[in-house]
Write an enzyme that holds these catalytic residues in place. Sequence first.
Site, PDB file in Angstrom:
ATOM      1  N   ARG A   1       0.847  -1.196  -0.213  1.00  0.00           N
ATOM      2  CA  ARG A   1      -0.050  -0.086  -0.061  1.00  0.00           C
ATOM      3  C   ARG A   1       0.844   1.284   0.057  1.00  0.00           C
ATOM      4  O   ARG A   1       0.454   2.225   0.538  1.00  0.00           O
ATOM      5  CB  ARG A   1      -1.001  -0.017   1.074  1.00  0.00           C
ATOM      6  CG  ARG A   1      -1.787  -1.257   1.142  1.00  0.00           C
ATOM      7  CD  ARG A   1      -2.948  -1.153   0.138  1.00  0.00           C
ATOM      8  NE  ARG A   1      -3.656  -2.513   0.101  1.00  0.00           N
ATOM      9  CZ  ARG A   1      -3.342  -3.523  -0.526  1.00  0.00           C
ATOM     10  NH1 ARG A   1      -2.158  -3.798  -1.352  1.00  0.00           N
ATOM     11  NH2 ARG A   1      -4.166  -4.580  -0.357  1.00  0.00           N
TER      12      ARG A   1
ATOM     13  N   GLU B   1      -5.296   1.955   6.281  1.00  0.00           N
ATOM     14  CA  GLU B   1      -4.854   1.999   4.783  1.00  0.00           C
ATOM     15  C   GLU B   1      -5.493   3.065   4.391  1.00  0.00           C
ATOM     16  O   GLU B   1      -5.073   3.535   3.211  1.00  0.00           O
ATOM     17  CB  GLU B   1      -5.557   0.525   4.335  1.00  0.00           C
ATOM     18  CG  GLU B   1      -5.416   0.560   2.621  1.00  0.00           C
ATOM     19  CD  GLU B   1      -5.857  -0.732   2.415  1.00  0.00           C
ATOM     20  OE1 GLU B   1      -6.510  -0.712   1.245  1.00  0.00           O
ATOM     21  OE2 GLU B   1      -5.735  -1.958   2.950  1.00  0.00           O
TER      22      GLU B   1
ATOM     23  N   SER C   1     -11.517  -1.744   3.106  1.00  0.00           N
ATOM     24  CA  SER C   1     -10.614  -2.158   4.134  1.00  0.00           C
ATOM     25  C   SER C   1      -9.934  -0.960   4.866  1.00  0.00           C
ATOM     26  O   SER C   1      -9.202  -0.107   4.134  1.00  0.00           O
ATOM     27  CB  SER C   1      -9.425  -2.970   3.610  1.00  0.00           C
ATOM     28  OG  SER C   1      -9.884  -4.239   2.936  1.00  0.00           O
TER      29      SER C   1
END
Length: 336
Positions: free
Chosen positions: A154, A320, A224
Amino acid sequence: MKQRIPNTFNLDVYAQKVVMVTTVEQLMQVWQDNHQNLPIMILGEGSNTLFTCDFEGIVILNRIKGIIITETEQAWHIKVGAGENWHQLVSQTIEHNIAGLENLALIPGCVGSAPIQNIGAYGVEFQKVADYVELLELATGNIIKVTDGQYGYRESIFKKQYADGYAVIYVGIKLPKQWQPVLTYGELRNFDPKSITPKMIFDKVCEIRLSKLPDPKVLGNGGSFFKNPVVDKKVADKLLEIYPTMPIYPQVNNQVKLAAGWLIDQCGLKGYQLGGAAVHQNQALVLINKNNATAQDVVELARYVRNAVLRKFSVNLSPEIRFIGKIAEIDVDNFL
């Protein structure tokens, strides 16, 4: 009069102005007309973003579109406008019998966010298909072609060196014609590699995601919320002695990835509500706007979840989701 910022959490957050652009020229114009007086935030669909309060500047919605597909003997080459919807791109490739993006089906947001976040799901990350990213240098109008995104989990160069003063305008994707299915994750392991097709993987990924993840149009969410934490193998081994059923994913350099959703679930937090925000009942990794949540409700819930996991497992969860404050993105680890 302030304007509401589109966001998939469906929070009532506002900016001084929200402007949609469909061309590079429009993007340049809005930036040049305003950047000296007001902070500017460039968004896709606001799907991986949490505005923690009203934004005291201008939000630009990047809707630069266009999909051009060319081919060589070895590969398909796809040039995509940053404002295209990611899942629609994946669907289109499958319809045209172009394989390689099927594991990344139903990830919310625009194509321009894919390299920034190095999006990933079901054993595949964007970096696997990345060819190049075209950036607009907003101060000069120069277009920079970046072929090495310096991708991590990420993470990418677009969050660091090219974070300020640049906008993703086009994304280049390269998909080899010699297709290799990726069946390393979850229910995909049940497929026979000899008979599997890209469409079968696409359908299964859609089925799994739809069963676990709430539709933002029905229940506001950002997908998420936390990254899966990566820890040293010694840390994972100690945890496995106490929790032998804990899912683990070995990485390089003696590192192990843990499942953030599992850790949250073990804290008994599925369905836990704080103000109008809640942990989703079917997928603990997703925080939802259950009942007219405020941005502060979501922040407080994220903090509560993070602290619960830290107390129980001594593992630090890192969001995230990108957190945006009054004038810019916030260093979320310090903020929580």
